[in-house]
Design an enzyme around this catalytic site. Structure first.
Site, PDB file in Angstrom:
ATOM      1  N   GLY A   1      -3.604  -4.487  -0.523  1.00 41.42           N
ATOM      2  CA  GLY A   1      -4.350  -3.978   0.623  1.00 41.42           C
ATOM      3  C   GLY A   1      -4.539  -2.482   0.540  1.00 41.42           C
ATOM      4  O   GLY A   1      -3.813  -1.784  -0.166  1.00 41.42           O
ATOM      5  N   HIS A   2      -5.516  -1.989   1.270  1.00 46.42           N
ATOM      6  CA  HIS A   2      -5.778  -0.545   1.304  1.00 46.42           C
ATOM      7  C   HIS A   2      -4.672   0.162   2.075  1.00 46.42           C
ATOM      8  O   HIS A   2      -3.858  -0.479   2.757  1.00 46.42           O
ATOM      9  CB  HIS A   2      -7.144  -0.275   1.957  1.00 46.42           C
ATOM     10  CG  HIS A   2      -7.246  -0.809   3.360  1.00 46.42           C
ATOM     11  ND1 HIS A   2      -6.762  -0.127   4.458  1.00 46.42           N
ATOM     12  CD2 HIS A   2      -7.758  -1.981   3.836  1.00 46.42           C
ATOM     13  CE1 HIS A   2      -6.975  -0.836   5.546  1.00 46.42           C
ATOM     14  NE2 HIS A   2      -7.569  -1.966   5.202  1.00 46.42           N
TER      15      HIS A   2
ATOM     16  N   SER B   1      -3.042  -0.872   5.675  1.00 44.38           N
ATOM     17  CA  SER B   1      -3.340  -2.280   5.955  1.00 44.38           C
ATOM     18  C   SER B   1      -2.126  -3.055   6.478  1.00 44.38           C
ATOM     19  O   SER B   1      -2.261  -4.185   6.932  1.00 44.38           O
ATOM     20  CB  SER B   1      -3.878  -2.968   4.698  1.00 44.38           C
ATOM     21  OG  SER B   1      -2.918  -2.946   3.654  1.00 44.38           O
TER      22      SER B   1
ATOM     23  N   LYS C   1       0.926  -3.390   4.572  1.00 47.96           N
ATOM     24  CA  LYS C   1       1.700  -3.976   3.479  1.00 47.96           C
ATOM     25  C   LYS C   1       3.193  -3.628   3.566  1.00 47.96           C
ATOM     26  O   LYS C   1       4.051  -4.518   3.540  1.00 47.96           O
ATOM     27  CB  LYS C   1       1.170  -3.502   2.123  1.00 47.96           C
ATOM     28  CG  LYS C   1      -0.297  -3.751   1.865  1.00 47.96           C
ATOM     29  CD  LYS C   1      -0.685  -3.350   0.456  1.00 47.96           C
ATOM     30  CE  LYS C   1      -0.380  -1.907   0.098  1.00 47.96           C
ATOM     31  NZ  LYS C   1      -1.130  -0.936   0.908  1.00 47.96           N
ATOM     32  N   SER C   2       3.498  -2.341   3.646  1.00 48.25           N
ATOM     33  CA  SER C   2       4.898  -1.925   3.658  1.00 48.25           C
ATOM     34  C   SER C   2       5.599  -2.342   4.950  1.00 48.25           C
ATOM     35  O   SER C   2       6.797  -2.641   4.944  1.00 48.25           O
ATOM     36  CB  SER C   2       5.003  -0.403   3.475  1.00 48.25           C
ATOM     37  OG  SER C   2       4.631  -0.046   2.152  1.00 48.25           O
TER      38      SER C   2
ATOM     39  N   GLU D   1       5.448  -1.175  -3.460  1.00 48.69           N
ATOM     40  CA  GLU D   1       4.789  -0.054  -4.148  1.00 48.69           C
ATOM     41  C   GLU D   1       5.735   0.570  -5.174  1.00 48.69           C
ATOM     42  O   GLU D   1       5.752   1.788  -5.385  1.00 48.69           O
ATOM     43  CB  GLU D   1       4.349   1.013  -3.133  1.00 48.69           C
ATOM     44  CG  GLU D   1       3.422   0.510  -2.044  1.00 48.69           C
ATOM     45  CD  GLU D   1       1.966   0.447  -2.485  1.00 48.69           C
ATOM     46  OE1 GLU D   1       1.717   0.614  -3.694  1.00 48.69           O
ATOM     47  OE2 GLU D   1       1.098   0.236  -1.641  1.00 48.69           O
TER      48      GLU D   1
END
Length: 265
Positions: free
Chosen positions: A37-38, A41, A43-44, A163
């Site tokens: 995802g950007h 978005s 994610k984390s 990440e």
């Protein structure tokens, strides 16, 4: 029931900014899921919810049949570990040895067993000769290996990489990705949070996250054929896949070569 089962998850910071909305997903044991995802978005945030570092506003998270709550979160953390973007944030010990031991100490692993595991997993990630070194003296790739060894030594069944390659140089990144592939082949359940499309090509499934919602969920080979899908999710496909998608029917060998090129990068 899936090994990891997330249903109707909602989360917002300070009850104001909605970060995740109605997120549901399932992960089977031994599966590799990439979540792409950007920036912004969610994610984390999703990764932190999965390990109980944040509490959802609503919805449920079940891991190996245990629903996450205040009473079960510590048992769940015995099953799931996380490697963050910056390994420096995970170091607490004076030496590599201390850092690998830290998680096991929290689990009250007996000393003899702890020594055995430190030796096994330091060797497994190629860091056995660095046990007496200070973590800050290591390269970025070496630090990530130590962080992974610490999680493996806890013998978790699931590892989330949040990440984890974003601060690495290309060589260290490829080295780490190769090691993650080895772990997956040995049966580990892998959840890879990333904004780098090239890191998702070998996953069993790819989830696209857009503005806090799951936008798509399928095999990478299926999703990569839909250029519009990635544009709508504010993501950009690798050049080789863009060319492959633009080729007309009848150029299957060229398309396959471009796909293979992407896999091998």
């Amino acid at each position: 029931m899936a090994y990891i089962d997330v249903k109707d998850l909602h989360f917002s910071y300070h009850k104001k900014r909605h970060v995740l909305t109605d997120v549901s997903l399932s992960v089977e044991k031994g599966e590799w899921i990439s979540i792409l995802g950007h920036n912004g978005s969610g994610k984390s945030t999703l990764a932190k919810l999965l390990v109980g570092l944040l509490n959802a506003d609503s919805g449920t998270i079940e891991i190996d049949g245990l629903e996450m709550n205040d009473e079960t979160v510590y048992d769940i953390r015995k099953k799931i570990g996380i490697v963050f973007q910056n390994p420096d944030n995970q170091f607490v010990g004076v030496t590599v040895y201390d850092d690998i031991a830290f998680g096991m100490e929290n689990l009250c692993v007996p000393r003899e067993e702890m020594l055995k595991r430190i030796g096994i997993y330091a060797d497994k990630v190629g860091m056995a000769e660095y046990l007496d070194k200070e973590p800050q003296s290591l390269s970025g790739g070496q630090k990530q290996r130590v962080a992974i060894a610490g999680i493996l030594a806890m013998q978790t069944d699931i590892i989330i990489f949040d990440e984890a390659t974003s601060m690495l140089d290309p060589f260290a990144r490829e080295e780490l990705m190769g090691y993650i592939r080895e772990l997956h082949e040995e049966g580990l359940t892998v959840i890879m949070i990333t904004h780098d499309i090239s890191e998702t090509v070998t996953a069993d499934r790819l989830l696209l996250l857009k503005e806090g919602k799951i936008f798509a969920d399928d095999k990478p080979s299926v999703l990569f054929k839909d250029t519009t899908l990635f544009e709508e999710a504010h993501l950009e496909l690798p050049v080789a896949l863009k060319i492959a998608n633009a080729l007309p029917d009848g150029h299957e060998k060229i398309k396959e070569s471009l796909w293979q090129y992407t896999l091998e990068r």
